[in-house]
Design an enzyme around this catalytic site. Structure first.
Site, PDB file in Angstrom:
ATOM      1  N   SER A   1       0.789  -1.228   0.000  1.00 32.02           N
ATOM      2  CA  SER A   1       0.000   0.000   0.000  1.00 32.02           C
ATOM      3  C   SER A   1       0.827   1.287   0.000  1.00 32.02           C
ATOM      4  O   SER A   1       1.463   1.602  -0.978  1.00 32.02           O
ATOM      5  CB  SER A   1      -0.951  -0.058   1.203  1.00 32.02           C
ATOM      6  OG  SER A   1      -1.969   0.873   1.063  1.00 32.02           O
TER       7      SER A   1
ATOM      8  N   ASP B   1      -1.915   1.574  -3.606  1.00 31.06           N
ATOM      9  CA  ASP B   1      -2.865   0.537  -4.023  1.00 31.06           C
ATOM     10  C   ASP B   1      -4.294   1.071  -4.059  1.00 31.06           C
ATOM     11  O   ASP B   1      -5.255   0.298  -4.096  1.00 31.06           O
ATOM     12  CB  ASP B   1      -2.777  -0.702  -3.121  1.00 31.06           C
ATOM     13  CG  ASP B   1      -3.162  -0.394  -1.684  1.00 31.06           C
ATOM     14  OD1 ASP B   1      -3.117   0.788  -1.311  1.00 31.06           O
ATOM     15  OD2 ASP B   1      -3.513  -1.326  -0.947  1.00 31.06           O
TER      16      ASP B   1
ATOM     17  N   GLU C   1     -10.173   7.255   8.472  1.00 30.57           N
ATOM     18  CA  GLU C   1      -8.972   7.656   9.184  1.00 30.57           C
ATOM     19  C   GLU C   1      -8.547   8.986   8.569  1.00 30.57           C
ATOM     20  O   GLU C   1      -8.821   9.243   7.385  1.00 30.57           O
ATOM     21  CB  GLU C   1      -7.880   6.607   8.982  1.00 30.57           C
ATOM     22  CG  GLU C   1      -8.249   5.286   9.605  1.00 30.57           C
ATOM     23  CD  GLU C   1      -7.131   4.253   9.493  1.00 30.57           C
ATOM     24  OE1 GLU C   1      -6.646   3.807  10.518  1.00 30.57           O
ATOM     25  OE2 GLU C   1      -6.748   3.913   8.356  1.00 30.57           O
TER      26      GLU C   1
ATOM     27  N   THR D   1       2.596  -1.103  10.296  1.00 27.94           N
ATOM     28  CA  THR D   1       2.988  -1.343   8.903  1.00 27.94           C
ATOM     29  C   THR D   1       4.443  -0.961   8.621  1.00 27.94           C
ATOM     30  O   THR D   1       4.971  -1.309   7.573  1.00 27.94           O
ATOM     31  CB  THR D   1       2.109  -0.534   7.922  1.00 27.94           C
ATOM     32  OG1 THR D   1       2.276   0.852   8.206  1.00 27.94           O
ATOM     33  CG2 THR D   1       0.648  -0.905   8.023  1.00 27.94           C
TER      34      THR D   1
ATOM     35  N   ARG E   1       4.892   6.131  15.680  1.00 27.67           N
ATOM     36  CA  ARG E   1       4.323   7.354  15.108  1.00 27.67           C
ATOM     37  C   ARG E   1       3.955   8.302  16.244  1.00 27.67           C
ATOM     38  O   ARG E   1       3.396   7.872  17.269  1.00 27.67           O
ATOM     39  CB  ARG E   1       3.072   7.042  14.300  1.00 27.67           C
ATOM     40  CG  ARG E   1       3.317   6.111  13.132  1.00 27.67           C
ATOM     41  CD  ARG E   1       2.169   6.183  12.125  1.00 27.67           C
ATOM     42  NE  ARG E   1       2.205   5.074  11.198  1.00 27.67           N
ATOM     43  CZ  ARG E   1       3.005   4.989  10.132  1.00 27.67           C
ATOM     44  NH1 ARG E   1       3.868   5.958   9.879  1.00 27.67           N
ATOM     45  NH2 ARG E   1       2.968   3.941   9.329  1.00 27.67           N
TER      46      ARG E   1
END
Ligand code: G16
Length: 548
Positions: free
Chosen positions: A69, A283, A376, A506, A511
């Site tokens: 992705s 993607d 999101e 991922t 983060r």
């Protein structure tokens, strides 16, 4: 299937897809994701698991998507899709992780154990749909997936290069033919066809401009939009860029994740002030919009904006069709801008739920509403409609008074243009364009609906990202000790300061998100929290800094 036939599971592994690394790999936010070179045995094993899952689901079709992705080109990944087109049931993630990490020598016995544990009837037929994104490593991995399916005597159907949401859609249609036809063409007919129907009912009006620039992130989405573009008959004039080729690299300095996180415009296009631009990811399961003003300042319209736009329009249509009793709700994550949550609650008067990052969590929560809008902030989301909603609106479209019928018919087209299985950049693009056109607004008017709080996202590399654990929909850290107290203290120093840190599922990073009343304050807060993570959770390499 007698246990002796599991021998072939080992044979394929040893001869074609041996496990060549001891690096532990975990089913994360959206499947397995890491350097493509570490994935072949994992994908082969997921082929096995997909067959077992299909048999557990009475032979219904399971999907396997080969993609990483939003990640950069050297990464790749694989995720499984359940029969209704949704993400793999969470209780199976641990099974997937176990199968991915056993040695080749233990693969046959572990496969046998899993078959027993999940009570799969190996005499049943099994069907697996396989799709891949445009990465150069994807065909090799897709071949490994097919071998996994063959090893347990399932039937694999390969879709070649498709967007992730197209594969989700095809899986759903294969298992429920009332939803549509399980082919790429079937997808275009339903989603794009519904958009064209809407356009016939809603002529272009007001300040709406049919020209839309689209950044394809050098991935599959731009290629598919290039096919769609030719069928749009001027209803929407797509100007596509970053379509791959010409040295453009997947997701590098372009695409939805780059635009959202760096708050910068992508490479690849000359920008015209106030021109509406959409950025997809690699993607095509995410989309964000932006425009530049006449001082070249970028204004971002992210997933929060798209969610509020769609929710307010659907609410309008429900009222106009006399179906306001249907309960619409919105689902967000901790990344949602505080200003958007306030706008949804105070202005739209719509209930909001906050859940953990990952579409699987949002999708699940959205299903508890008659109409669940989930997004999101990074642009990943869609709308789901309950059966009661569909039947109520269909009835009004037949039996309501003239105005009610009109609104209900529009809503039915809107439902058809939605890919309800998962966040879908292409479907979302058509939904957004529908609302902007219906309201006759330009991108600036859309942006002016409410004012975002300035925010900043940073990444921090630490020795083991699992050192950080969280609670309260990832808004609070539980470990390491002292980190949450430090974050609270730092936030307290800024007006409207809010920040959190969470391990990515991922990428191998932590983060950090921060928002505050000015950009300078949000930047400072993010940098300070990133520093605290680095110091208290075992930072490695360079200390975190703000992007240039
Ligand atoms: C995937 C998930 C999203 C998630 C994103 C980042 O997106 O589908 O739900 O927000 O990863 O997750 P994390 O912060 O855990 O790395 P995509 O577009 O990469 O498939």
């Amino acid at each position: 299937m007698p246990p002796s036939s599991l021998r072939v599971v080992y044979a394929f592994a040893r001869e074609m897809h041996p496990k060549t690394t001891d690096v532990f790999i975990q089913y994360g936010t959206a499947g397995f994701r890491t350097k493509a070179s570490l994935l072949e045995h994992v994908v082969y094993r997921m082929g096995l698991l997909a067959v077992i899952r299909s048999r557990c689901k009475n032979g219904r079709t399971i999907g396997m998507m080969i993609t990483a992705s939003h990640n950069l080109e050297p990464d790749n990944g694989v995720k499984l899709i359940d029969p209704d087109g949704e993400m793999l049931e969470q209780s199976w993630e641990a099974i997937a992780t176990r199968l991915a990490n056993v040695s080749d020598n233990d693969l046959e016995s572990t496969t046998g154990e899993i078959i027993k544990e999940v009570n799969a009837d190996m005499a049943l037929k099994a069907s697996v749909y396989i799709g891949m994104d445009t990465r150069y490593t994807s065909p090799r991995l897709a071949a490994a997936a097919v071998h996994g399916v063959m090893a347990l005597k399932g039937t694999a159907k390969e879709f070649g290069i498709v967007t992730t949401p197209m594969l989700h859609y095809c899986v759903k249609c294969r298992n429920d033919n009332t939803y549509g036809t399980p082919t790429e063409e079937g997808y275009y007919e339903k989603i794009v066809g519904a958009f064209k129907n809407i356009r016939q009912k809603l002529p272009v009006a007001g300040n709406y401009n049919t020209t839309l620039y689209v950044d394809g992130a050098n991935g599959v989405g731009g290629k598919k939009l290039n096919i769609i573009k030719k069928t749009l008959d001027g209803e929407l004039d797509l100007v596509l860029f970053n379509l791959g080729g010409n040295g453009g690299k997947l997701n590098l300095n372009c695409g939805a994740d780059f635009v959202k996180v760096s708050q910068k415009q992508p490479v690849g296009v000359e920008h015209v002030p106030y021109q509406r631009v959409a950025s997809l990811d690699g993607d095509a399961d995410r989309i964000v919009y932006y425009y530049l003003d006449d001082e070249s300042k970028m204004h971002l319209l992210d997933g929060d904006r798209i969610a509020t736009l769609l929710a307010s329009y659907v609410t309008e249509l429900l009222r106009a069709s006399g179906a306001a009793q249907l309960r619409l709700g919105l689902v967000q994550t901790a990344y949602a801008n505080g200003a958007s949550t306030r706008y949804i609650t105070d202005q739209l008067k719509v209930p909001v739920t906050c859940v953990k990052t990952g579409v699987k969590h949002l999708h699940h929560a959205a299903l508890s509403y008659d109409i669940g809008v989930y997004f999101e902030a990074n642009g990943h989301g869609t709308v789901v409609y309950s059966d009661v909603t569909k039947s109520t609106v269909s009835k009004i479209a037949q039996e309501g008074d003239t105005e009610q019928r009109k609104a209900a018919q529009l809503l039915l087209n809107f439902i058809d243009a939605t890919n309800e299985t998962v966040g879908d950049a292409i479907s979302d693009l058509f939904l957004v364009e529908t609302v902007l056109c219906a309201r006759g607004v330009d991108v600036r008017q859309w942006y002016e609906t409410y004012a975002d709080l300035p925010c900043r996202q940073l990444k921090v590399t630490i020795q083991d990202r699992n050192t950080i654990t969280t609670t309260d929909a990832e808004r609070k850290c539980v470990s390491p000790e002292g980190l949450q107290e430090r974050i609270d203290e730092l936030c307290g120093a800024y007006a409207s300061g809010r920040s959190f840190a969470r391990p990515s599922g991922t990428e191998d990073v932590v983060r950090v998100y921060a928002e505050a009343e000015t950009q300078e304050a949000a930047d400072k807060l993010a940098a300070e929290v990133a520093q605290a993570v680095f110091d208290l959770a075992g930072g490695v390499g360079d200390r975190p800094t703000l992007p240039a």
